[in-house]
Write a protein that holds these residues in place. Structure first.
Motif, PDB file in Angstrom:
ATOM      1  N   SER A   1      28.189  -0.916 -14.956  1.00 49.36           N
ATOM      2  CA  SER A   1      29.233  -0.350 -14.098  1.00 49.36           C
ATOM      3  C   SER A   1      29.201   1.170 -14.212  1.00 49.36           C
ATOM      4  N   PRO A   2      28.318   1.829 -13.453  1.00 55.19           N
ATOM      5  CA  PRO A   2      28.242   3.288 -13.530  1.00 55.19           C
ATOM      6  C   PRO A   2      29.584   3.935 -13.168  1.00 55.19           C
ATOM      7  N   VAL A   3      29.904   5.032 -13.825  1.00 50.30           N
ATOM      8  CA  VAL A   3      31.133   5.765 -13.530  1.00 50.30           C
ATOM      9  C   VAL A   3      30.946   6.490 -12.206  1.00 50.30           C
ATOM     10  N   ALA A   4      31.865   6.253 -11.271  1.00 50.95           N
ATOM     11  CA  ALA A   4      31.790   6.860  -9.938  1.00 50.95           C
ATOM     12  C   ALA A   4      32.688   8.090  -9.857  1.00 50.95           C
ATOM     13  N   PHE A   5      32.133   9.154  -9.306  1.00 49.68           N
ATOM     14  CA  PHE A   5      32.871  10.389  -9.064  1.00 49.68           C
ATOM     15  C   PHE A   5      32.878  10.654  -7.565  1.00 49.68           C
ATOM     16  N   PRO A   6      34.022  11.054  -6.990  1.00 49.41           N
ATOM     17  CA  PRO A   6      34.051  11.324  -5.554  1.00 49.41           C
ATOM     18  C   PRO A   6      33.364  12.645  -5.220  1.00 49.41           C
ATOM     19  N   HIS A   7      32.677  12.671  -4.094  1.00 41.71           N
ATOM     20  CA  HIS A   7      32.105  13.915  -3.582  1.00 41.71           C
ATOM     21  C   HIS A   7      33.257  14.881  -3.328  1.00 41.71           C
ATOM     22  N   SER A   8      33.044  16.158  -3.565  1.00 47.43           N
ATOM     23  CA  SER A   8      34.134  17.145  -3.451  1.00 47.43           C
ATOM     24  C   SER A   8      34.629  17.344  -2.019  1.00 47.43           C
ATOM     25  N   VAL A   9      33.827  16.999  -1.020  1.00 47.53           N
ATOM     26  CA  VAL A   9      34.219  17.182   0.378  1.00 47.53           C
ATOM     27  C   VAL A   9      34.352  15.846   1.105  1.00 47.53           C
ATOM     28  N   LEU A  10      33.437  14.930   0.863  1.00 51.04           N
ATOM     29  CA  LEU A  10      33.381  13.677   1.623  1.00 51.04           C
ATOM     30  C   LEU A  10      34.264  12.601   0.996  1.00 51.04           C
ATOM     31  N   THR A  11      35.568  12.828   1.038  1.00 52.75           N
ATOM     32  CA  THR A  11      36.563  11.892   0.512  1.00 52.75           C
ATOM     33  C   THR A  11      37.702  11.778   1.523  1.00 52.75           C
ATOM     34  N   GLY A  12      38.134  10.575   1.830  1.00 51.22           N
ATOM     35  CA  GLY A  12      39.201  10.379   2.814  1.00 51.22           C
ATOM     36  C   GLY A  12      38.748  10.704   4.224  1.00 51.22           C
ATOM     37  N   ILE A  13      37.505  10.399   4.545  1.00 46.26           N
ATOM     38  CA  ILE A  13      36.904  10.785   5.817  1.00 46.26           C
ATOM     39  C   ILE A  13      37.152   9.710   6.882  1.00 46.26           C
ATOM     40  N   VAL A  14      37.622  10.135   8.062  1.00 47.73           N
ATOM     41  CA  VAL A  14      37.884   9.212   9.165  1.00 47.73           C
ATOM     42  C   VAL A  14      37.072   9.542  10.410  1.00 47.73           C
ATOM     43  N   ALA A  15      36.309  10.643  10.399  1.00 47.51           N
ATOM     44  CA  ALA A  15      35.471  11.033  11.536  1.00 47.51           C
ATOM     45  C   ALA A  15      34.117  11.507  11.012  1.00 47.51           C
ATOM     46  N   SER A  16      33.095  11.412  11.829  1.00 50.44           N
ATOM     47  CA  SER A  16      31.740  11.798  11.431  1.00 50.44           C
ATOM     48  C   SER A  16      31.691  13.246  10.947  1.00 50.44           C
ATOM     49  N   THR A  17      30.925  13.474   9.887  1.00 52.78           N
ATOM     50  CA  THR A  17      30.811  14.809   9.290  1.00 52.78           C
ATOM     51  C   THR A  17      29.561  14.858   8.412  1.00 52.78           C
ATOM     52  N   ASP A  18      29.312  16.017   7.832  1.00 53.67           N
ATOM     53  CA  ASP A  18      28.166  16.136   6.932  1.00 53.67           C
ATOM     54  C   ASP A  18      28.505  17.044   5.756  1.00 53.67           C
ATOM     55  N   SER A  19      27.649  17.004   4.747  1.00 55.89           N
ATOM     56  CA  SER A  19      27.799  17.854   3.563  1.00 55.89           C
ATOM     57  C   SER A  19      26.492  17.780   2.788  1.00 55.89           C
ATOM     58  N   ASN A  20      26.549  18.105   1.495  1.00 52.41           N
ATOM     59  CA  ASN A  20      25.326  18.100   0.696  1.00 52.41           C
ATOM     60  C   ASN A  20      25.646  18.008  -0.784  1.00 52.41           C
TER      61      ASN A  20
END
Length: 100
Positions: A53-72
């Motif tokens: 069970s790897p520890v999951a960390f949320p991406h700093s930008v891609l969290t709570g997303i409801v529309a198409s977007t991008d990041s890196n």
């Protein structure tokens, strides 16, 4: 590497390992959302092949997303996954592109 992950329910995809040893680590992320849902991209520093069970960390930008977007990612991570936290219809498709 050019990989696509699709999630069509309130769930998480499998972990997608990336080359964290790459000297110039850079990953582009494109999140395409159709329908109604809330998505987030997560990463881990654990090895998903050896840690149950790897520890999951949320991406700093891609969290709570409801529309198409991008990041890196510009810092090394060992694996990436897509999670849908609230689902009504459609799907989320995450494209991961990592250079050589």
């Amino acid at each position: 590497m050019n990989t696509k992950i699709t999630v069509s329910s309130a769930s998480s995809s499998n972990w997608i390992p990336v080359n964290y040893k790459q000297q110039d680590f850079k990953i582009s992320l494109g999140l395409e959302i159709s329908g109604t849902g809330v998505y987030k991209v997560e990463h881990t520093f654990d090895n998903p092949f050896t840690v149950a069970s790897p520890v999951a960390f949320p991406h700093s930008v891609l969290t709570g997303i409801v529309a198409s977007t991008d990041s890196n990612y510009s810092f090394p991570v060992t694996a990436i996954r897509l999670t849908c936290t609230s689902y009504t219809s459609g799907s989320g498709i995450l494209t991961i592109v990592q250079g050589n």
